[in-house]
Motif scaffolding. Structure first.
Motif, PDB file in Angstrom:
ATOM      1  N   LEU A 180       0.752  -1.335  -0.009  1.00 44.54           N
ATOM      2  CA  LEU A 180       0.009   0.147   0.154  1.00 44.54           C
ATOM      3  C   LEU A 180       0.748   1.416  -0.180  1.00 44.54           C
ATOM      4  N   LYS A 181       1.898   1.193   0.854  1.00 45.47           N
ATOM      5  CA  LYS A 181       2.890   2.608   0.826  1.00 45.47           C
ATOM      6  C   LYS A 181       4.106   2.116   0.780  1.00 45.47           C
ATOM      7  N   GLY A 182       4.742   2.583  -0.090  1.00 45.74           N
ATOM      8  CA  GLY A 182       6.493   2.526  -0.144  1.00 45.74           C
ATOM      9  C   GLY A 182       6.760   1.059  -0.540  1.00 45.74           C
ATOM     10  N   PRO A 183       7.724   1.000  -0.976  1.00 48.10           N
ATOM     11  CA  PRO A 183       8.316  -0.319  -1.542  1.00 48.10           C
ATOM     12  C   PRO A 183       8.424  -1.372  -0.090  1.00 48.10           C
ATOM     13  N   CYS A 184       7.555  -2.576  -0.136  1.00 48.38           N
ATOM     14  CA  CYS A 184       7.666  -3.267   0.820  1.00 48.38           C
ATOM     15  C   CYS A 184       8.873  -4.297   0.737  1.00 48.38           C
ATOM     16  N   VAL A 185       9.418  -4.309   2.008  1.00 54.17           N
ATOM     17  CA  VAL A 185      10.529  -5.225   2.154  1.00 54.17           C
ATOM     18  C   VAL A 185      10.259  -6.511   2.829  1.00 54.17           C
ATOM     19  N   VAL A 186      10.392  -7.436   2.428  1.00 56.70           N
ATOM     20  CA  VAL A 186       9.858  -8.851   3.205  1.00 56.70           C
ATOM     21  C   VAL A 186      11.210  -9.513   3.656  1.00 56.70           C
ATOM     22  N   LYS A 187      11.202  -9.708   5.247  1.00 57.96           N
ATOM     23  CA  LYS A 187      12.466 -10.376   5.539  1.00 57.96           C
ATOM     24  C   LYS A 187      11.979 -11.822   6.588  1.00 57.96           C
ATOM     25  N   GLY A 188      12.151 -12.836   6.216  1.00 60.86           N
ATOM     26  CA  GLY A 188      11.730 -13.748   7.100  1.00 60.86           C
ATOM     27  C   GLY A 188      10.286 -13.866   7.137  1.00 60.86           C
ATOM     28  N   GLY A 189       9.654 -13.702   6.076  1.00 64.13           N
ATOM     29  CA  GLY A 189       8.081 -13.854   5.916  1.00 64.13           C
ATOM     30  C   GLY A 189       7.279 -12.702   6.601  1.00 64.13           C
ATOM     31  N   GLU A 190       8.062 -11.669   7.013  1.00 60.68           N
ATOM     32  CA  GLU A 190       7.323 -10.679   7.687  1.00 60.68           C
ATOM     33  C   GLU A 190       7.909  -9.204   6.892  1.00 60.68           C
ATOM     34  N   VAL A 191       7.096  -8.485   6.894  1.00 61.40           N
ATOM     35  CA  VAL A 191       7.226  -7.081   6.131  1.00 61.40           C
ATOM     36  C   VAL A 191       7.813  -6.360   7.067  1.00 61.40           C
ATOM     37  N   THR A 192       9.025  -5.940   6.834  1.00 61.83           N
ATOM     38  CA  THR A 192       9.960  -4.905   7.491  1.00 61.83           C
ATOM     39  C   THR A 192       9.715  -3.334   7.161  1.00 61.83           C
ATOM     40  N   GLU A 193       9.541  -3.228   5.984  1.00 63.62           N
ATOM     41  CA  GLU A 193       9.251  -1.810   5.613  1.00 63.62           C
ATOM     42  C   GLU A 193       8.035  -1.641   4.481  1.00 63.62           C
ATOM     43  N   GLY A 194       7.462  -0.498   4.602  1.00 66.39           N
ATOM     44  CA  GLY A 194       6.381  -0.226   3.916  1.00 66.39           C
ATOM     45  C   GLY A 194       5.157  -0.900   4.847  1.00 66.39           C
ATOM     46  N   VAL A 195       3.937  -0.637   3.964  1.00 70.04           N
ATOM     47  CA  VAL A 195       2.371  -1.221   4.553  1.00 70.04           C
ATOM     48  C   VAL A 195       2.021  -2.124   3.579  1.00 70.04           C
ATOM     49  N   ALA A 196       1.785  -3.461   4.062  1.00 71.98           N
ATOM     50  CA  ALA A 196       1.425  -4.482   3.156  1.00 71.98           C
ATOM     51  C   ALA A 196      -0.040  -4.858   3.480  1.00 71.98           C
ATOM     52  N   ILE A 197      -0.838  -4.955   2.478  1.00 71.63           N
ATOM     53  CA  ILE A 197      -2.235  -5.762   2.706  1.00 71.63           C
ATOM     54  C   ILE A 197      -2.159  -7.020   2.299  1.00 71.63           C
ATOM     55  N   LEU A 198      -2.435  -7.990   3.408  1.00 58.59           N
ATOM     56  CA  LEU A 198      -2.454  -9.365   3.249  1.00 58.59           C
ATOM     57  C   LEU A 198      -3.517 -10.148   2.634  1.00 58.59           C
ATOM     58  N   TRP A 199      -3.994  -9.672   1.461  1.00 56.50           N
ATOM     59  CA  TRP A 199      -5.349  -9.998   1.188  1.00 56.50           C
ATOM     60  C   TRP A 199      -5.372 -11.716   0.779  1.00 56.50           C
ATOM     61  N   GLY A 200      -4.371 -12.262   0.644  1.00 59.13           N
ATOM     62  CA  GLY A 200      -4.104 -13.733   0.600  1.00 59.13           C
ATOM     63  C   GLY A 200      -4.734 -14.533   1.824  1.00 59.13           C
ATOM     64  N   SER A 201      -4.264 -13.899   2.914  1.00 62.74           N
ATOM     65  CA  SER A 201      -4.807 -14.604   4.425  1.00 62.74           C
ATOM     66  C   SER A 201      -6.366 -14.267   4.557  1.00 62.74           C
ATOM     67  N   VAL A 202      -7.056 -13.244   4.104  1.00 57.90           N
ATOM     68  CA  VAL A 202      -8.212 -12.946   4.059  1.00 57.90           C
ATOM     69  C   VAL A 202      -8.998 -14.154   2.831  1.00 57.90           C
TER      70      VAL A 202
END
Length: 145
Positions: free
Chosen positions: A49-71
């Motif tokens: 949603l906001k900024g580049p999303c950086v994923v480390k170890g399965g967690e989003v460390t930077e940015g705002v992610a919408i996890l629509w797959g879980s929904v």
């Protein structure tokens, strides 16, 4: 009262076990089918949603992610659960109760079970006494010996 509590306890236990079955179906069957078109796990689907999303170890460390797959995974689990409950429990029970009501109607006919109240009984007694006395209201003092 005690029978209803036991029925409820059995329903909760069966529901918990059934949830595990549905989760296994979603993870073992539905997710791989969806994975044929993308990632294998529905939980991997997300949008930034906001900024580049950086994923480390399965967690989003930077940015705002919408996890629509879980929904989507939870929605599919709910729909499968609702469909199974409806088609395997609710619909057969409704058909059974309809057949039972038709059988009862056939056996006993179309009799109406009219609830008679105490007031109705008292009115009938009063009317019977009035007819017996020839139209005179009992207790009015018009008794002739």
């Amino acid at each position: 009262m005690r029978g209803n509590v036991v029925d409820l306890a059995v329903a909760v236990v069966i529901g918990a076990a059934f949830t595990n079955i549905v989760n296994a179906i979603v993870k073992g069957v539905i997710s791989p089918i969806v994975g044929a078109f993308g990632t294998k796990s529905l939980d991997g689907y997300q949008s930034c949603l906001k900024g580049p999303c950086v994923v480390k170890g399965g967690e989003v460390t930077e940015g705002v992610a919408i996890l629509w797959g879980s929904v989507l995974s939870a929605t599919l689990t709910f729909l499968i659960t609702a469909a199974v409950v409806y088609f395997l429990m609710v619909l057969p029970m409704a058909k059974y109760l309809a057949r039972k009501a038709a059988r009862e109607k056939e056996l006993h006919g179309d009799r109406d079970d009219v609830e008679v109240t105490e007031l109705d009984v008292l009115k009938d007694i009063r009317d019977a006494l009035v007819r017996r006395e020839g139209g005179k209201v009992p207790g009015s003092g018009d008794h002739t010996p």
